[in-house]
Design a protein around this motif. Sequence first.
Motif, PDB file in Angstrom:
ATOM      1  N   THR A   1       5.198 -51.518  21.932  1.00  0.00           N
ATOM      2  CA  THR A   1       3.931 -51.394  21.202  1.00  0.00           C
ATOM      3  C   THR A   1       2.896 -50.663  22.041  1.00  0.00           C
ATOM      4  OG1 THR A   1       2.998 -53.448  22.063  1.00  0.00           O
ATOM      5  CG2 THR A   1       4.418 -53.623  20.123  1.00  0.00           C
ATOM      6  N   GLY A   2       1.669 -50.630  21.524  1.00  0.00           N
ATOM      7  CA  GLY A   2       0.540 -50.158  22.299  1.00  0.00           C
ATOM      8  C   GLY A   2       0.245 -51.121  23.435  1.00  0.00           C
TER       9      GLY A   2
ATOM     10  N   TYR B   1      -3.993 -54.323  19.690  1.00  0.00           N
ATOM     11  CA  TYR B   1      -3.683 -53.880  21.051  1.00  0.00           C
ATOM     12  C   TYR B   1      -4.954 -54.008  21.878  1.00  0.00           C
ATOM     13  CZ  TYR B   1       0.281 -51.802  18.551  1.00  0.00           C
ATOM     14  OH  TYR B   1       1.388 -51.589  17.757  1.00  0.00           O
TER      15      TYR B   1
ATOM     16  N   ALA C   1      -7.055 -50.679  19.706  1.00  0.00           N
ATOM     17  CA  ALA C   1      -6.386 -50.143  18.526  1.00  0.00           C
ATOM     18  C   ALA C   1      -5.632 -51.255  17.817  1.00  0.00           C
ATOM     19  CB  ALA C   1      -5.442 -49.010  18.902  1.00  0.00           C
ATOM     20  N   THR C   2      -5.234 -50.969  16.571  1.00  0.00           N
ATOM     21  CA  THR C   2      -4.440 -51.902  15.770  1.00  0.00           C
ATOM     22  C   THR C   2      -3.213 -51.185  15.243  1.00  0.00           C
ATOM     23  OG1 THR C   2      -6.374 -53.198  15.106  1.00  0.00           O
ATOM     24  CG2 THR C   2      -4.432 -53.347  13.693  1.00  0.00           C
ATOM     25  N   GLY C   3      -2.049 -51.812  15.392  1.00  0.00           N
ATOM     26  CA  GLY C   3      -0.806 -51.248  14.881  1.00  0.00           C
ATOM     27  C   GLY C   3      -0.395 -51.921  13.586  1.00  0.00           C
TER      28      GLY C   3
ATOM     29  N   GLU D   1       6.501 -48.519  13.405  1.00  0.00           N
ATOM     30  CA  GLU D   1       5.050 -48.571  13.341  1.00  0.00           C
ATOM     31  C   GLU D   1       4.570 -47.501  12.375  1.00  0.00           C
ATOM     32  OE1 GLU D   1       1.587 -49.318  16.564  1.00  0.00           O
ATOM     33  OE2 GLU D   1       2.642 -47.408  16.795  1.00  0.00           O
TER      34      GLU D   1
ATOM     35  N   LYS E   1      -1.152 -46.361  13.887  1.00  0.00           N
ATOM     36  CA  LYS E   1      -1.956 -46.965  14.949  1.00  0.00           C
ATOM     37  C   LYS E   1      -3.390 -46.507  14.706  1.00  0.00           C
ATOM     38  CE  LYS E   1      -0.648 -47.034  19.321  1.00  0.00           C
ATOM     39  NZ  LYS E   1      -0.435 -46.618  20.741  1.00  0.00           N
TER      40      LYS E   1
END
Length: 378
Positions: free
Chosen positions: A275-276, A295, A300-302, A311, A314
Amino acid sequence: MSFKRAFYAMMIGGFLFMGTSNSFAQDYYLYVAAESDDEVHLVHFNAETQKGEISETIRVGTWPQENEGPHGLTISPDGSHWFVSIAHGMPYGKLWKFETGTNEFVGEVELGMFPASMDISASTGLLYVVNFNLHGDMEPSTVSVVEPESMIRLGDIKTGIMPHGSRINSSGTRQYHVSMMTDELMEINTETLEVQRRLKLSEKDMSKEMSASTDHSGMDHSGMNHGEMKHKPVEKPTWADPHPSKPLVYVAANGSNEVLEIDTKNWKVTKRWETGKAPYNLEVSHDGKLLVVTYKGEGATGIWDLDSGKELAKIKNSRKVSHGVAISADSKYAFISVEGIGGEPGSVDIINLESLKRVDVVETSKQAGGIIFWKQEG
């Protein structure tokens, strides 16, 4: 089905009865805690105008001169009350209960050190809250069990070191939480009030002594005492959320930059997704199709598709330190709490899960953290 998901299902059922026409305006309501300002905001989002606003701000805490830190939030099964953990007690924190709508204070009960996330079981009707023990010694902590109607603390369940993100499965029979400093997923039997299973999440050897220089920058938690720490955590898990209909639990591995999928039948990790930076909080959408992950280390948001494990997007958040996730009952919107840095305000970022775009930002008081969806109307 958990009380929270049962309530969501009831809400969605009402909308399906009315029809699926987009001509019906939808209004969404949620609560978010501003930890550094001792406030909880009621946020309203109008889907027709795509605009959100703070409808009301509720002061919490006992001592105006002290920062008492509202942290975790949950809603009662019938939607009539909301609960908030007050993290910074001396030395113990508390659970406070309020009416929804009027936002009037109802009662409180003392918990352990730094109480954090919580959920209510559909099977027992009891509230289970983890005591994160942020400023205490590195030793096993507890999950407090509270009868939410009377606000009586029934007891404490011993668990791992620094337990954090917790949620209960849809049947209400099992509570899942992570132990950040022992790299474990814990499963509590909600009826026997015992830790039934513990799963080591790390693939690496954890037997080495932990050095005092362990980096927790991704967590943004200061003041930790590592003198009692015996093992070096690898995954540093921070959140767990069960799938609404499958025997799966998803875990945010803050230290290894992964999301882990755990098969609860076979009790093993079945998937690891990169992930991030520093995934912190996550939630599965109520239709079971998407996973939304904040994240914390990159603001940020995934958005993940659970069938493909890909994913989908992002999305950059409005500030640098992303925190919590709450998804609407109809699985159309994700509401992301973003802390901010230093003296700057926090925010709630509103993401359309169909277009995969951020549609609005609602400014909050400082360090927006705990967040919970309440209801939708229209």
